[in-house]
Design a protein around this motif. Structure first.
Motif, mmCIF file in Angstrom:
data_model
loop_
_atom_site.group_PDB
_atom_site.id
_atom_site.type_symbol
_atom_site.label_atom_id
_atom_site.label_comp_id
_atom_site.label_asym_id
_atom_site.label_seq_id
_atom_site.Cartn_x
_atom_site.Cartn_y
_atom_site.Cartn_z
ATOM 1 N N ALA A 154 37.559 35.503 29.571
ATOM 2 C CA ALA A 154 36.908 34.222 29.281
ATOM 3 C C ALA A 154 35.735 34.048 30.216
ATOM 4 O O ALA A 154 35.845 34.320 31.417
ATOM 5 N N ARG A 155 34.599 33.607 29.690
ATOM 6 C CA ARG A 155 33.443 33.297 30.530
ATOM 7 C C ARG A 155 33.624 31.926 31.187
ATOM 8 O O ARG A 155 33.242 31.715 32.326
ATOM 9 N N VAL A 156 34.211 30.983 30.421
ATOM 10 C CA VAL A 156 34.492 29.638 30.918
ATOM 11 C C VAL A 156 36.005 29.468 30.999
ATOM 12 O O VAL A 156 36.705 29.755 30.020
ATOM 13 N N PRO A 157 36.542 29.038 32.145
ATOM 14 C CA PRO A 157 37.994 28.879 32.269
ATOM 15 C C PRO A 157 38.569 28.007 31.147
ATOM 16 O O PRO A 157 38.022 26.962 30.809
ATOM 17 N N GLY A 158 39.672 28.477 30.588
ATOM 18 C CA GLY A 158 40.314 27.719 29.526
ATOM 19 C C GLY A 158 39.774 27.977 28.141
ATOM 20 O O GLY A 158 40.274 27.415 27.157
ATOM 21 N N ARG A 159 38.744 28.842 28.022
ATOM 22 C CA ARG A 159 38.167 29.148 26.707
ATOM 23 C C ARG A 159 38.155 30.661 26.507
ATOM 24 O O ARG A 159 37.120 31.314 26.639
ATOM 25 N N PRO A 160 39.312 31.250 26.205
ATOM 26 C CA PRO A 160 39.389 32.709 26.039
ATOM 27 C C PRO A 160 38.520 33.201 24.900
ATOM 28 O O PRO A 160 38.391 32.530 23.867
ATOM 29 N N ILE A 161 37.907 34.374 25.098
ATOM 30 C CA ILE A 161 37.017 34.954 24.089
ATOM 31 C C ILE A 161 37.670 36.124 23.379
ATOM 32 O O ILE A 161 37.533 36.288 22.167
ATOM 33 N N ALA A 162 38.367 36.972 24.136
ATOM 34 C CA ALA A 162 38.921 38.189 23.539
ATOM 35 C C ALA A 162 40.187 38.609 24.260
ATOM 36 O O ALA A 162 40.365 38.336 25.449
ATOM 37 N N GLY A 173 32.833 39.223 22.699
ATOM 38 C CA GLY A 173 33.294 39.165 24.086
ATOM 39 C C GLY A 173 33.048 40.431 24.875
ATOM 40 O O GLY A 173 33.629 40.640 25.948
ATOM 41 N N LYS A 174 32.152 41.297 24.391
ATOM 42 C CA LYS A 174 31.904 42.588 25.056
ATOM 43 C C LYS A 174 31.347 42.403 26.463
ATOM 44 O O LYS A 174 31.802 43.045 27.407
ATOM 45 N N SER A 175 30.345 41.542 26.599
ATOM 46 C CA SER A 175 29.743 41.328 27.928
ATOM 47 C C SER A 175 30.747 40.718 28.890
ATOM 48 O O SER A 175 30.800 41.082 30.073
ATOM 49 N N THR A 176 31.562 39.794 28.393
ATOM 50 C CA THR A 176 32.573 39.167 29.249
ATOM 51 C C THR A 176 33.609 40.188 29.699
ATOM 52 O O THR A 176 34.051 40.188 30.852
ATOM 53 N N LEU A 177 33.988 41.088 28.801
ATOM 54 C CA LEU A 177 34.908 42.168 29.182
ATOM 55 C C LEU A 177 34.279 43.044 30.255
ATOM 56 O O LEU A 177 34.939 43.413 31.239
ATOM 57 N N GLY A 178 33.002 43.374 30.102
ATOM 58 C CA GLY A 178 32.322 44.193 31.100
ATOM 59 C C GLY A 178 32.304 43.539 32.467
ATOM 60 O O GLY A 178 32.576 44.186 33.490
ATOM 61 N N LEU A 179 31.985 42.249 32.515
ATOM 62 C CA LEU A 179 31.960 41.523 33.782
ATOM 63 C C LEU A 179 33.348 41.475 34.421
ATOM 64 O O LEU A 179 33.480 41.532 35.649
ATOM 65 N N THR A 180 34.382 41.383 33.589
ATOM 66 C CA THR A 180 35.751 41.338 34.098
ATOM 67 C C THR A 180 36.160 42.699 34.652
ATOM 68 O O THR A 180 36.750 42.794 35.742
ATOM 69 N N LEU A 181 35.836 43.771 33.916
ATOM 70 C CA LEU A 181 36.146 45.116 34.407
ATOM 71 C C LEU A 181 35.438 45.404 35.721
ATOM 72 O O LEU A 181 35.972 46.096 36.596
ATOM 73 N N ALA A 182 34.218 44.883 35.868
ATOM 74 C CA ALA A 182 33.417 45.155 37.072
ATOM 75 C C ALA A 182 33.797 44.276 38.247
ATOM 76 O O ALA A 182 33.191 44.386 39.320
ATOM 77 N N GLY A 183 34.772 43.391 38.076
ATOM 78 C CA GLY A 183 35.237 42.568 39.186
ATOM 79 C C GLY A 183 34.355 41.376 39.489
ATOM 80 O O GLY A 183 34.457 40.791 40.571
ATOM 81 N N LEU A 184 33.510 40.982 38.547
ATOM 82 C CA LEU A 184 32.588 39.871 38.802
ATOM 83 C C LEU A 184 33.121 38.528 38.329
ATOM 84 O O LEU A 184 32.666 37.485 38.794
#
Length: 491
Positions: free
Chosen positions: A282-290, A312-323
């Motif tokens: 999720a990019r915004v807490p409480g609003r899951p994307i994928a 949600g591809k970009s959000t997944l990338g940011l999550t994998l990268a620890g950001l």
């Protein structure tokens, strides 16, 4: 009452002619001119595709035509006229759509966004809302007027930007790589929307694109820029047929001329460096994307995350990268990758991420930090405390490999979109992370720099790092022999 508001609801705009005589531009921080002695005449109603290698001045020229190059940004010579008037005096006669739809959205609701330009032109209120509905219908964006602009996908936002331009009824529509970050369906939707607009309004069209095959059916003229000027100009079939090989060699994407692909992987795959366990992003807490049940990123291999805009591809990338943290579930680093770090990657200190998980954002400007290209490449290695000799060696190698040598002392913000992308890829590589996550790494690249960038990623893979590319460019997936992970969602 302005000329714009005097139009009846059904009256088309008057197509605008573009006259360019001896025009040139030099960015404020550069010694060399980006363009010089450019002379062109675009007739009312013509549909022009502007081509050229990365950094050839395409975006600079169309911004000058649109009247949005500031006098404090550089030095100009010669003249540009829209229907005989200076661009700055031809308010409302030209509309510009940029490649990044997020950079163009101003207001929170769709209807207000489309109405914004008309309001600035002084169009009467009752006429504005007729134009808003007409423009949305013309571009094929069937959403409520009160729909949140932030809820739209990339393809929808690009059509929204086009609708906002169409509503102003300009006689000249300028598109600067409008499909650069869109999935294949989004590309065709925007292309078809543009075709409908120019067919029904008669407006003059100038489009900058690397996707020649997609736009060739829409345009009736091709102009090619190189070496600071115009090197080819004519009917699409003539220019692309007669000059095709020459143009392809210079970096122009020409249908039927595929750039060189790197050799297939020869190094055996290693162990899993990062995996996911029932991950929700999720990019915004409480609003899951994928939701991602399981994904593995392996050393010495490439993984391509594909899928439609909004999945949600970009959000997944940011999550994998620890950001950003997971909404739920886990990103699980291997012990070899963690190397003493504890917890989820998003809990690690930024210095620890530099050599473990590198991230290249979709928008290059979101990660530019230094005043020069060279300085940008020095940021990461210097944060690691490397010796100056090692920093210099890494920087020089990357400047050369990514064709940034001549721009080493330039301000990063004066680079073209493709050059900025290569710079941010180089900056991530400068710290040599074990896992490199890249969001749309090839957007804005010409055929030559595309091949060089893909070859560089193949080399990173061969050296044992893991490459994760988030992309709509299916040629990248095939060229890297990447494992494909398709993320579902609505476009």
């Amino acid at each position: 009452m302005t000329a714009q508001s005097a139009l009846t609801p059904s009256a088309p705009p008057h197509p605008v002619a573009v006259g360019i005589e001896g025009w040139g531009w030099r960015h404020g921080s550069r010694r060399a001119w980006a363009l010089r002695e450019v002379g062109l005449r675009i007739e009312p109603g013509e549909r022009v595709l502007l081509l050229g290698a990365s950094g050839s001045g395409k975006s600079t020229l169309v911004r000058a035509i649109a009247g949005v190059l500031g006098a404090d940004e550089g030095e100009s010579e010669g003249s540009i006229r829209l229907g005989g008037a200076l661009p700055s005096a031809a308010r409302g006669r030209a509309g510009l759509v940029l490649q990044d739809p997020d950079s163009q959205v101003v207001l929170a609701r769709v209807g207000d966004e489309v109405a914004f330009g008309c309001e600035n032109l002084g169009v009467p209120r009752e006429e504005i809302w007729h134009r808003v509905r007409e423009a949305l219908e013309l571009v094929g964006l069937d959403v409520p007027l009160d729909r949140s602009t932030s809820a739209l996908s990339g393809g929808q936002k690009q059509r929204l930007a086009l609708a906002a331009v169409v509503a102003m009824r300009p006689g000249l529509i300028i598109l600067d790589e409008p499909t650069a970050n869109l999935d294949p369906d989004g590309v065709m939707q925007v292309r078809d929307a543009v075709a409908r607009v120019v067919e029904q309004t008669g407006a003059t069209l100038v489009v900058v694109e690397h996707r020649v095959a997609a736009w060739e059916p829409v345009v009736d003229r091709v102009i090619v820029l190189a070496d600071g000027g115009v090197v080819a100009d004519g009917a699409p079939e003539a220019v692309l047929r007669d000059r095709g090989e020459e143009l392809a060699d210079s970096g122009v994407w020409v249908p039927g001329h595929r750039p060189t692909w790197p050799p297939r992987a020869t190094r055996p795959r290693g162990s899993v460096l990062v995996s996911t366990d029932d991950l929700v992003v999720a990019r915004v807490p409480g609003r899951p994307i994928a939701e991602i049940s399981h994904l593995e990123v392996t050393e010495g291999a490439a993984t391509a995350i594909t899928g439609p805009n909004g999945a949600g591809k970009s959000t997944l990338g940011l999550t994998l990268a620890g950001l950003i943290p997971p909404a739920s579930g886990m990103v699980v680093p291997s012990s070899a990758l963690a190397d003493g770090q504890r917890g989820h990657p998003h809990q690690w200190p930024s210095r620890a991420l530099l050599t473990r998980l590198g991230m290249v954002f979709q928008d290059p400007e979101h990660q530019l930090l230094a005043r020069t290209v060279r300085g940008e490449l020095e940021v990461g290695p210097r944060a690691l405390g490397l010796a100056e000799s090692e920093i210099a060696a890494r920087v020089e190698e990357l400047l050369h490999r990514l064709r940034l040598d001549r721009l080493a002392e330039a301000n990063p913000y004066t680079l073209s979109g493709g050059e900025k992308r290569r710079l941010t890829v180089a900056a991530a590589l400068a710290t040599r992370p074990r896992v490199l996550v890249l969001d749309e790494p090839t957007f804005g690249q010409d055929a030559r720099t595309w091949a060089e960038l893909v070859a560089l990623l193949a080399r990173v893979r061969e050296e044992g790092s893991a490459v994760v590319t988030i992309t709509h460019d299916l040629d990248v997936v095939e060229a890297l022999g990447a494992d494909s992970f398709v993320l579902g969602g609505s476009s």
